[in-house]
Design an enzyme around this catalytic site. Structure first.
Site, PDB file in Angstrom:
ATOM      1  N   ASP A  10       0.866  -1.185   0.000  1.00  0.00           N
ATOM      2  CA  ASP A  10       0.000   0.000   0.000  1.00  0.00           C
ATOM      3  C   ASP A  10       0.904   1.237   0.000  1.00  0.00           C
ATOM      4  O   ASP A  10       1.795   1.370   0.834  1.00  0.00           O
ATOM      5  CB  ASP A  10      -0.891  -0.019   1.247  1.00  0.00           C
ATOM      6  CG  ASP A  10      -1.987   1.029   1.182  1.00  0.00           C
ATOM      7  OD1 ASP A  10      -3.157   0.665   1.336  1.00  0.00           O
ATOM      8  OD2 ASP A  10      -1.669   2.219   0.997  1.00  0.00           O
ATOM      9  N   ASP A 108      -3.638   2.178  -5.367  1.00  0.00           N
ATOM     10  CA  ASP A 108      -2.360   2.182  -4.631  1.00  0.00           C
ATOM     11  C   ASP A 108      -2.175   0.962  -3.744  1.00  0.00           C
ATOM     12  O   ASP A 108      -1.327   0.963  -2.865  1.00  0.00           O
ATOM     13  CB  ASP A 108      -2.245   3.482  -3.809  1.00  0.00           C
ATOM     14  CG  ASP A 108      -2.856   3.365  -2.426  1.00  0.00           C
ATOM     15  OD1 ASP A 108      -3.911   2.706  -2.291  1.00  0.00           O
ATOM     16  OD2 ASP A 108      -2.266   3.919  -1.483  1.00  0.00           O
ATOM     17  N   GLU A 109      -2.961  -0.072  -3.987  1.00  0.00           N
ATOM     18  CA  GLU A 109      -2.972  -1.193  -3.038  1.00  0.00           C
ATOM     19  C   GLU A 109      -3.137  -2.522  -3.775  1.00  0.00           C
ATOM     20  O   GLU A 109      -3.965  -2.623  -4.686  1.00  0.00           O
ATOM     21  CB  GLU A 109      -4.159  -0.976  -2.095  1.00  0.00           C
ATOM     22  CG  GLU A 109      -4.306  -1.988  -1.022  1.00  0.00           C
ATOM     23  CD  GLU A 109      -5.578  -1.766  -0.191  1.00  0.00           C
ATOM     24  OE1 GLU A 109      -6.266  -0.739  -0.385  1.00  0.00           O
ATOM     25  OE2 GLU A 109      -5.880  -2.645   0.617  1.00  0.00           O
TER      26      GLU A 109
HETATM   27  P1  TTP Z   1      -5.308   4.951   1.053  1.00  0.00           P
HETATM   28  O1  TTP Z   1      -4.274   3.929   0.736  1.00  0.00           O
HETATM   29  O2  TTP Z   1      -6.424   4.559   1.967  1.00  0.00           O
HETATM   30  O3  TTP Z   1      -4.627   6.230   1.707  1.00  0.00           O
HETATM   31  P2  TTP Z   1      -3.246   6.916   1.402  1.00  0.00           P
HETATM   32  O4  TTP Z   1      -2.433   6.139   0.427  1.00  0.00           O
HETATM   33  O5  TTP Z   1      -3.473   8.341   1.018  1.00  0.00           O
HETATM   34  O6  TTP Z   1      -2.536   6.927   2.812  1.00  0.00           O
HETATM   35  P3  TTP Z   1      -1.941   5.675   3.626  1.00  0.00           P
HETATM   36  O7  TTP Z   1      -0.476   5.974   3.785  1.00  0.00           O
HETATM   37  O8  TTP Z   1      -2.668   5.671   4.912  1.00  0.00           O
HETATM   38  O9  TTP Z   1      -2.193   4.449   2.809  1.00  0.00           O
HETATM   39  O10 TTP Z   1      -5.951   5.472  -0.282  1.00  0.00           O
HETATM   40  C1  TTP Z   1      -5.217   5.623  -1.498  1.00  0.00           C
HETATM   41  C2  TTP Z   1      -5.667   6.855  -2.230  1.00  0.00           C
HETATM   42  O11 TTP Z   1      -7.059   6.774  -2.508  1.00  0.00           O
HETATM   43  C3  TTP Z   1      -5.480   8.130  -1.450  1.00  0.00           C
HETATM   44  O12 TTP Z   1      -4.189   8.703  -1.613  1.00  0.00           O
HETATM   45  C4  TTP Z   1      -6.566   9.014  -1.992  1.00  0.00           C
HETATM   46  C5  TTP Z   1      -7.666   8.047  -2.393  1.00  0.00           C
HETATM   47  N1  TTP Z   1      -8.743   8.056  -1.389  1.00  0.00           N
HETATM   48  C6  TTP Z   1      -9.839   8.901  -1.594  1.00  0.00           C
HETATM   49  O13 TTP Z   1      -9.914   9.593  -2.616  1.00  0.00           O
HETATM   50  N2  TTP Z   1     -10.831   8.925  -0.631  1.00  0.00           N
HETATM   51  C7  TTP Z   1     -10.775   8.181   0.507  1.00  0.00           C
HETATM   52  O14 TTP Z   1     -11.687   8.261   1.363  1.00  0.00           O
HETATM   53  C8  TTP Z   1      -9.634   7.320   0.708  1.00  0.00           C
HETATM   54  C9  TTP Z   1      -9.542   6.484   1.960  1.00  0.00           C
HETATM   55  C10 TTP Z   1      -8.661   7.297  -0.262  1.00  0.00           C
HETATM   56 MG    MG Z   2      -2.190   4.071   0.616  1.00  0.00          MG
END
Ligand code: TTP
Ligand code: MG
Length: 399
Positions: A10, A108-109
């Protein structure tokens, strides 16, 4: 039994990290990506924010006005999906260099089944170090990775290791790792389930593991049994690669429940294009189309039909989705969510009535040209007519 080793990867603060990568002045700063804050009066939400912004209490899905109040001097940026999709494509390309067994969860995952491929790198930990290094060197972003013998523990491990982390949970340490954690860390425990479990005195994953299965079944039905298994480290789920997936679907939740048919049709078209694009990327075609509609109050309905020919054409998918929608729809209905799913796949290169039919051949050429433009310039390079029309005509035409 085959040894299982899953990696969950992730990206850290993904959208915000891409922005910080591309603009050095943003590095080390609180950066919030999402709706326009309009000096605290803006509507809409935070998509994500940098870790610097998180220290002010800002997080994803928070109203942008609250984020502005918490940190007015943060840099607020709009979502630039084209840029993030490009970074995502580069990351997935790297992952596919290591293994074909990848389940993409979001931009991103992903889960990777590395049981068959780690030997080349010595150990599972080494393959993950190499993946992180390639992403850092080539895409200039940091990823966090969790490694475990079951998927759900790999996901928890990547989460706990953030940012820029790498955490391996070995089979023999699995329960020792899981049991002290808050119940909310368990995959499938949302705020409602957490509250219900807390009321029963179940606070940690260990508490849940030691609760009698009979009690959980009575309280939560099958979901209770599933959670009990997870708490005991039992998760039989495998990585489901795109080509093994039984269906490909996209759905959209409206900001406010709507009976605006043009708005709904626009979304159906956008969803049909997304589904078509994913099918085409994997050279797949499906025979069954399912429309999902959730109305105000969470009542959810599905309507399905069998297509005359297997397809991955966006026009065909949209036309049929629209037909299904109008068979169901009544003007007094308020729609909360719509989804489009294609299932019953077949490899298109096996069945080729396609090139015997001139019309299909023409459509294939148009779709391939659109695919090439989107590959080069991003998903929004070509926007369909309906989504562009300023004064949309009623979309239930007879074409
Ligand atoms: P995430 O992997 O949940 O968050 P992140 O990568 O920003 O942070 P983390 O380090 O905690 O993983 O989500 C990936 C992307 O998806 C995030 O950058 C933006 C988008 N996203 C949204 O647009 N709305 C949301 O509610 C979430 C959770 C994510
Ligand atoms: Mg992320």
């Amino acid at each position: 039994m085959r040894l299982k080793i899953f990696a969950h990867i992730d990206m850290d603060a993904f959208f915000a990290a891409v922005e910080q990568r591309d603009n050095p002045r943003l590095r080390g700063q609180p950066v919030v990506v999402g709706a326009d804050p309009q000096r605290g009066r803006g509507r809409g939400v935070v998509s994500t924010c940098s870790y610097e912004a998180r220290s002010f209490g800002i997080h994803s899905a928070m109203p942008i006005s609250t984020a502005y109040r918490l940190c007015p001097h943060a840099v607020f940026l709009p979502v630039d999906m084209k840029k993030y999709s490009q970074a995502s494509d580069e990351i997935f390309k790297i992952l596919y260099d290591f293994t074909p067994d990848i389940e993409a969860i979001s931009v991103d995952e992903a889960f990777l089944d590395i049981a068959g491929s780690y030997h080349f790198y010595g150990t599972p930990l080494n393959i993950c170090r190499e993946i992180k290094k390639r992403i850092k060197d080539q895409v200039h972003l940091t990823a966090s990775i969790g490694l475990a013998p079951v998927k759900m523990a790999a996901k928890i491990a990547s989460d706990l290791s953030k940012p820029d982390g790498l955490l391996e949970i070995k089979e023999e340490n699995l329960l020792e790792f899981l049991w002290p954690l808050d119940i909310a860390k368990l995959w499938g425990v949302g705020p409602k389930t957490k509250k219900a479990l807390n009321i029963l005195g179940i606070k940690t994953i260990g508490d849940l593991a030691q609760t009698s299965l009979k009690d959980l079944l009575r309280q939560f039905g099958e979901h209770g049994q599933h959670l009990h298994h997870l708490a005991n480290g039992i998760d039989p789920r495998d990585v489901v690669t795109e080509s093994e997936a039984k269906s490909i679907s996209h759905e959209h939740t409206f900001d406010t429940d709507t009976s605006d048919q043009n708005k709904i049709c626009e979304i159906l078209m956008a969803l049909s294009e997304k589904v078509s694009r994913r099918l085409r990327r994997h050279s797949m075609k499906g025979k069954t189309l399912t429309l999902k509609i959730r109305l105000k109050g969470f009542r959810t309905y599905t309507r399905a039909l069998t297509l005359a020919e297997r397809t991955n054409f966006s026009d065909t998918i949209y036309k049929k989705a629209r037909e299904l929608f109008y068979e169901f729809y009544k003007p007094e209905m308020k729609v909360r969510l719509v989804g489009v799913r294609i299932s019953h796949f077949e490899d298109p290169y096996v069945q080729e009535s396609l090139f015997e039919d001139e019309d299909l051949m023409r459509q294939e050429k148009v779709h391939s040209a659109v695919d090439r433009i989107k590959d080069k310039f991003g998903e929004t390079a070509i926007v369909r007519g309906l989504s562009l029309s300023k004064t949309p005509t009623r979309c239930r035409d007879t074409s």
